[in-house]
Structure formats: C-alpha cells, structure tokens
Write a protein that holds these residues in place. Structure first.
Motif: not given
Length: 167
Positions: A57-63
């Motif tokens: 969720v953290n990574l998909r939110g930025r990328f």
C-alpha cells in the motif's frame, strides 16, 4: 557504479528496496522487495503478511505505475501447514492488494554448503519464471510502445519499426 542502498520514499514512509529499476524521465519502473525466513514460521508468517501488505500500500501509493514485486524465500524445513498459509498469503498480496507479482522460493540449506532450490515444493503460478514474466509484462503494459523497444522485441520475438523514445 550503481548504488548499493536503494531507499525510496513511499506514500507514508521510506522503504529499502532490494531491486530497483528507475529512469530519470519515467521514474521508478520496477521495484522488488524480498523476505527470507529460515525458522519460527508459525510465529512470524502472519506478521510478515501484515508488513508486506502495508509495504504494498505504501509503495503503490507513491508509485502507481511501477511494477511491484514481492519475493519470499524459505527453507524446506517449513511445516506443510505454514507452507499452505504462505502460498495463500502470496496469492492475496497480488493485485488488487498492491503487488503485480509475488514469488515463493523454497530451498534446502543447512547454513553451510550449497543452496538447492526445491521446485517440488513451489507452485508454478508463484514461481520465479512467472514472477519475472509478470514484472516485465507490467512494465511494458504501463509504458508507451516506444519505450523498452529492445525488451519488447526480445519478449515477443518480433521487430518494432521504431527507435527508443521516437514517438
């Protein structure tokens, strides 16, 4: 020389990436996180699942356009019930949860001597070949046809009559 420490800012926190491919103009294109567990499976698998879900969720939110992968390696001493849970966990971490590809690698390893991969304990749909193919497919799906021309030609065994960045 490439950097050996790939820390990226996610949506809410910084994450150490194990494999990262980025391009100045396109940004992060491929990011892989890995986990290794050699014992205490029953005590820790659920915690790793929570961490991995949060990382996705953290990574998909930025990328949102990056191809995100998660690779998990365990020893062949994993109890059968924990292996079943881990396979299910890796399936659930795939889209729409956040990761485009997940992979399970099971190895024989005693801490000394060679490491032997155990394909008999791995599932093809979350195995290394499928994992790599899914990651590359997502990168190519999310970029215009004039990006990664050589990769497209090799993957499809064809010839695109365009040059990189031509269009």
């Amino acid at each position: 020389m490439a950097p050996v420490d790939a820390r990226v800012l996610g949506r809410v926190y910084t994450k150490q990436a194990d494999v990262l491919i980025a391009h100045w103009a396109r940004g992060v294109e491929l990011l892989v996180s890995t986990k290794t567990m050699v014992s205490s499976y029953g005590n820790n698998l659920r915690n790793r699942f929570e961490e991995s879900y949060g990382d996705a969720v953290n990574l998909r939110g930025r990328f949102p356009m990056a191809s995100l992968g998660f690779l998990y390696a365990v020893r062949s001493n994993i109890p059968a019930s924990d292996l079943v849970f881990l396979r299910d966990m890796l399936d659930k971490l795939r889209e729409p949860a956040g990761y485009d590809a997940t992979c399970l690698i099971v190895v024989d390893w005693t801490g000394t001597g060679p490491v032997t991969i155990r394909p008999d304990l791995m599932d093809e749909h979350i195995g290394p070949a499928r994992f790599l193919a899914d990651l590359v497919d997502r990168v190519l799906q999310r970029t215009p046809i004039d990006h990664h021309v050589e990769v497209r030609n090799r993957r499809d065994q064809t010839y695109l009559p365009i040059e990189e960045g031509q269009l």
